[in-house]
Write an enzyme that holds these catalytic residues in place. Structure first.
Site, PDB file in Angstrom:
ATOM      1  N   GLY A 196      -7.998 -19.561 -25.057  1.00  0.00           N
ATOM      2  CA  GLY A 196      -9.342 -19.341 -24.522  1.00  0.00           C
ATOM      3  C   GLY A 196      -9.898 -18.103 -25.215  1.00  0.00           C
ATOM      4  N   GLY A 248      -2.086 -19.756 -24.998  1.00  0.00           N
ATOM      5  CA  GLY A 248      -3.464 -19.798 -24.522  1.00  0.00           C
ATOM      6  C   GLY A 248      -4.427 -19.452 -25.630  1.00  0.00           C
ATOM      7  CG  HIS A 287     -16.025 -17.810 -10.052  1.00  0.00           C
ATOM      8  ND1 HIS A 287     -16.466 -18.878 -10.787  1.00  0.00           N
ATOM      9  CD2 HIS A 287     -16.338 -16.700 -10.770  1.00  0.00           C
ATOM     10  CE1 HIS A 287     -17.034 -18.434 -11.909  1.00  0.00           C
ATOM     11  NE2 HIS A 287     -16.957 -17.126 -11.933  1.00  0.00           N
ATOM     12  NE  ARG A 301     -14.599 -12.015 -13.328  1.00  0.00           N
ATOM     13  CZ  ARG A 301     -15.709 -12.701 -13.610  1.00  0.00           C
ATOM     14  NH1 ARG A 301     -16.699 -12.123 -14.263  1.00  0.00           N
ATOM     15  NH2 ARG A 301     -15.840 -13.944 -13.214  1.00  0.00           N
ATOM     16  CB  SER A 322     -24.910 -18.938 -14.037  1.00  0.00           C
ATOM     17  OG  SER A 322     -25.005 -17.600 -14.451  1.00  0.00           O
ATOM     18  CB  ALA A 355      -7.817 -13.598 -23.367  1.00  0.00           C
ATOM     19  CG  HIS A 410     -19.557 -17.059  -8.183  1.00  0.00           C
ATOM     20  ND1 HIS A 410     -20.876 -17.180  -7.834  1.00  0.00           N
ATOM     21  CD2 HIS A 410     -19.540 -16.535  -9.434  1.00  0.00           C
ATOM     22  CE1 HIS A 410     -21.620 -16.745  -8.841  1.00  0.00           C
ATOM     23  NE2 HIS A 410     -20.838 -16.347  -9.822  1.00  0.00           N
ATOM     24  NE  ARG A 420     -20.003 -13.112  -9.918  1.00  0.00           N
ATOM     25  CZ  ARG A 420     -19.535 -13.515 -11.082  1.00  0.00           C
ATOM     26  NH1 ARG A 420     -18.243 -13.727 -11.233  1.00  0.00           N
ATOM     27  NH2 ARG A 420     -20.340 -13.728 -12.092  1.00  0.00           N
ATOM     28  CG  LEU A 479     -17.303 -14.370 -20.545  1.00  0.00           C
ATOM     29  CD1 LEU A 479     -18.621 -14.951 -21.055  1.00  0.00           C
ATOM     30  CD2 LEU A 479     -16.198 -15.396 -20.690  1.00  0.00           C
TER      31      LEU A 479
END
Ligand SMILES: Cc1cc2nc3c(=O)[nH]c(=O)nc-3n(C[C@H](O)[C@H](O)[C@H](O)COP(=O)(O)OP(=O)(O)OC[C@H]3O[C@@H](n4cnc5c(N)ncnc54)[C@H](O)[C@@H]3O)c2cc1C
Length: 667
Positions: A43, A41, A430, A464, A285, A45, A267, A338, A470
């Protein structure tokens, strides 16, 4: 041997990480050159981890299934990234970010990890600015901030509505430097399909070259899984279409415990589902909730008239609107977390007040913000503040500067101009807070196998907070794993190269080949998508925003039956000697069909509501999530035993020494 020790360092919370870093074993630079690390991966991370590990001197092999690391799902992140910099001077601190995150996650996260996350958050911003990431700045040149849900401060750094893209370009350029130096060998369009465990330690992977179709064996001294979340188990989600659970699920089957699979984030601000033809949902967003006000009509007659197209939202008077978040949660208003905002939208829509044809949408309205900003601009420019037309035009420009690309995206998809009429939004899947269980070192229960970013069960508990994924992915990759992996690798400096001719590699490759052959030779009647959609419907209807014991029991049985049907009746076209996207999908859906059942089992066993996990049987009189701390203040870590229904539960008790456990309130 699998162990189940979270390895939290002793000592006061605020000193744990500093103490740890001060005493952790290091690998000397010459020895690092003899150590290989696989990172699955790339991305935010995996990309940040690969770049940092290579910079430290390790030999890194990085894998992604896209044609470039730049296409990882992280690129889709819009709103921003949190950090406790307190640039606003509005009362932020490391402790407050820690507190907000624990509370936001409904007291189901590990204190020590969350504190460390808050502690390193500031360094992430410094690192990214040093890389040249164009984070938004104010007129005077200072970095700008905005607010996200569940907080009373402004700590979110952003790059318009493209924060993930800009951060990923930063990580990607750091990776590219190492690719150029030969320290990272990048395997694009490669999919990891198996973990290789030798003498109880992760020693490599089997990957399929998605272009040639060939299976390859890759060895290393440690394997890092950074493969993202599993929201696509619902079929429809805001995740990238390719996001999948295969890497995480494969290591689970090899001994890595899977933690809290039922913790999913729905979300609140997504473009509503428009019909059965859709394969993807689009996020609007959360940053929009800084300025957008959420409402539905106050009177059911008006709601019906809007649903039938007889009334326009802009025709509804202020007193006929129900700004239900502001009404129910005066302290946080539209910026509640959320899970709270999603449930409140569902409650209004279930009661009949939804605002589109399907009745499953609420308004997100910028009219007030446009006028507010416009008045300020008119004042600054010395224009008439009472001239509505002038004020509106000026206000629109401010909104465009802040959210222009999001507004454009909305207009393209819905064909309505959100500057003139409120957006319509509805909750959608989400993010997954659950994932591979890791200890304080980010190591899974398989020695030498690490999980970072959204792939691990993470620091977010049962919900979260916005702009914290991020932060966590980059904290793991840039600042945590590079220390913790050294502790493990320092004991491996004499091992030497790991041979890929070991029987464990041969066996693992054979297993993958057998699975591929079985799928390709199946003479079924239904496409892979047919099964994925069916799974998604079961998940959404029975394991979605509202869950109850009966629905979850049914879901487990239905998913099991669907899985059996899949193996009897799936049709996978093409062959294995080259690009075959149907085969790729089939392998991923096979894993989703197992994960889905464990997900429902986890939700069924957790007889409480917390964060994104809402069991209808456990709610307060006001419809809020009702936790049961006496019986469920633990991480549920599941061990694979051959069948998801029979997974064995291990509990990591969550000990709160620095925060008082109370029922969460945003009033
Ligand atoms: C639309 C959207 C907007 C968001 N906005 C925000 C935001 O504003 N702020 C915020 O904090 N969070 C946001 N999030 C969440 C955040 O984007 C993700 O949680 C985060 O980017 C995940 O990063 P990651 O590196 O863990 O995984 P990903 O970015 O998903 O990367 C996964 C990587 O793993 C690779 N991979 C996966 N499986 C395999 C395999 N088997 N073999 C080889 N490679 C594999 C992929 O190729 C990819 O490189 C948003 C999410 C969505 C869906």
């Amino acid at each position: 041997m699998n162990t189940f020790d979270s390895k939290i360092p002793k000592g006061p919370l605020a000193e744990k990480w500093t103490e740890y870093k001060g005493h952790v074993n290091l690998v000397n630079p010459a020895n690092k050159r003899n150590i290989d690390v696989i990172v699955v991966g790339t991305g935010l991370a995996g990309g940040s981890a690969a770049a940092t590990l290579a910079e430290l001197g390790y030999n890194v092999k990085a894998f992604c299934f896209q044609d470039s690391p730049r296409r990882a799902h992280s690129i889709a992140a819009q709103g921003g990234i949190n950090a406790a910099k307190n640039y606003r001077g509005d009362g932020d601190s490391v402790y407050r970010l820690f507190y907000d995150t624990i509370k936001g996650g409904d007291y189901r996260a590990r204190e020590a990890n969350v504190y460390r996350l808050a502690e390193v958050s500031g360094s992430i911003i410094d690192q990214c600015v040093a890389q040249g990431v164009p984070l938004a700045r104010e007129y005077g040149g200072l970095l700008d901030n905005r607010s996200f849900g569940g907080t009373l401060v402004s700590r979110t750094f952003y790059a318009k509505g493209q924060t993930g893209q800009q951060l990923l370009l930063g990580a990607y350029s750091a990776m590219n430097r190492q690719i150029g130096l030969g320290k990272i060998k990048m395997y694009n369009r490669h999919e990891m399909l198996e973990l290789v465990v030798v003498d109880g330690k992760a020693r490599g992977i089997i990957a399929r070259d998605l272009v040639t179709g060939k299976l390859e064996r890759h060895s290393a001294h440690a394997v890092v899984i950074a493969s993202g979340g599993y929201g696509n188990v619902f079929y429809l989600s805001t995740n990238a279409m390719g996001s999948n659970a295969t890497a995480a699920w494969k290591i689970h089957k090899k001994g890595a415990y899977f933690a809290n699979p039922c913790y999913t984030q729905i979300h609140p601000t997504c473009i509503p589902v428009s019909g059965d033809h859709q394969s993807k949902l689009t996020l609007m967003s959360e940053s929009l909730r800084n300025d957008g006000r959420i409402w539905v009509p106050k009177n059911i007659e008006d709601a019906n008239a809007i649903q039938e197209g007889r009334l326009k939202p802009t025709d509804l008077k202020e007193e006929d609107r129900d700004y239900y978040l502001e009404r129910r949660y005066p302290a946080f208003g539209n910026l509640v977390p959320r899970d709270v905002a999603s449930r409140a939208a569902k409650e209004r829509c279930d009661a009949g007040y939804g605002v589109n044809k399907t009745g499953e949408a609420v308004y997100l309205d910028f009219a007030a913000a446009i006028m507010r900003y416009g008045k300020t601009q008119a004042h600054v420019k010395g224009l008439d503040e009472n001239d509505e037309k002038v004020v509106k035009e000026l206000g629109k420009k401010v909104i465009e500067e802040k959210y222009g690309n999001l507004f454009q995206m909305y207009e393209k998809i819905v064909d309505q101009n959100p500057y003139e009429t409120p957006m319509m939004i509805y909750p959608a899947v989400h993010y997954t807070m659950g994932g591979i269980w890791v200890d304080y070192n980010l190591m899974t229960t398989v020695e030498g196998c690490y999980a970072i970013g959204e792939a691990n069960f993470s620091d977010h508990g049962a919900n979260r907070l916005g702009a914290s994924a991020l932060m966590q992915g980059l904290a793991d990759g840039y600042f945590v794993l590079p220390y913790t992996i050294g502790e493990y690798l320092s004991k491996d400096i004499r091992t030497g190269k790991i041979s890929t001719d070991l029987p464990e590699f041969i066996e693992a490759e054979k297993n993958v080949q057998n699975q591929i052959d079985a799928l390709l030779n199946n003479k079924g009647n239904h496409s892979v998508d047919y099964f994925h959609k069916k799974l998604g419907k079961i998940m959404w209807n029975k394991v979605g925003m509202g869950r109850n014991a009966q629905g979850l029991t049914e879901a487990m049985a239905e998913i099991k039956a669907l899985r059996e049907e899949f193996y009897k009746n799936v049709k996978v076209t093409g062959d294995t000697n080259g690009m075959n996207t149907e085969l790729e999908k089939a392998l991923r859906v096979a894993d989703f069909l197992e994960l889905g059942e464990l997900f429902a089992k986890d939700a069924l066993h957790r007889n409480e509501s917390c964060g994104g996990h809402f069991r209808e049987e456990y709610q307060t009189e006001e419809g809020e999530a009702l936790r049961d701390d006496d019986n469920f203040a633990y991480v549920a870590a599941w061990e694979y035993t051959g069948n998801p229904a029979e997974a064995v539960l291990h509990k990591e008790d969550l000990v709160y020494e620095n925060i008082k456990l109370v029922q969460r309130s945003y009033k």
